[in-house]
Design a protein around this motif. Structure first.
Motif, mmCIF file in Angstrom:
data_model
loop_
_atom_site.group_PDB
_atom_site.id
_atom_site.type_symbol
_atom_site.label_atom_id
_atom_site.label_comp_id
_atom_site.label_asym_id
_atom_site.label_seq_id
_atom_site.Cartn_x
_atom_site.Cartn_y
_atom_site.Cartn_z
ATOM 1 N N GLN A 3 -90.718 10.617 13.028
ATOM 2 C CA GLN A 3 -91.960 11.144 12.441
ATOM 3 C C GLN A 3 -93.142 10.965 13.397
ATOM 4 O OE1 GLN A 3 -92.159 12.806 9.638
ATOM 5 N NE2 GLN A 3 -94.377 13.022 9.586
ATOM 6 N N SER A 4 -93.217 9.819 14.084
ATOM 7 C CA SER A 4 -94.347 9.578 14.990
ATOM 8 C C SER A 4 -94.314 10.512 16.198
ATOM 9 C CB SER A 4 -94.355 8.122 15.449
ATOM 10 O OG SER A 4 -93.167 7.822 16.154
ATOM 11 N N THR A 5 -93.124 10.849 16.665
ATOM 12 C CA THR A 5 -93.004 11.786 17.782
ATOM 13 C C THR A 5 -93.483 13.174 17.361
ATOM 14 O OG1 THR A 5 -91.121 10.547 18.628
ATOM 15 C CG2 THR A 5 -91.423 12.766 19.458
ATOM 16 N N GLU A 7 -95.596 13.913 14.933
ATOM 17 C CA GLU A 7 -97.046 13.885 14.721
ATOM 18 C C GLU A 7 -97.803 13.811 16.040
ATOM 19 O OE1 GLU A 7 -97.990 10.794 12.000
ATOM 20 O OE2 GLU A 7 -96.910 11.742 10.337
#
Length: 50
Positions: A3-5, A7
């Motif tokens: 998810q962080s990648t 975003e």
């Protein structure tokens, strides 16, 4: 993909779009319309207005 990648990629895309839009606005503000004025001498070299 985490998810962080995802975003981070979206954030980078928005920043790139913002820089592109800012460059477009600055370029349009600096652009001069029309043909540069020339003096009456037809044999003279064209005037470059920078």
């Amino acid at each position: 993909m985490s998810q962080s990648t995802a975003e981070g990629g979206a954030t980078a895309s928005w920043w790139a779009a913002a820089f592109f839009a800012a460059g477009l606005v600055i370029g349009l503000l600096m652009y001069r319309r029309g043909i540069p004025a020339r003096d009456g001498n037809a044999d003279a070299a064209p005037v470059v207005d920078m």
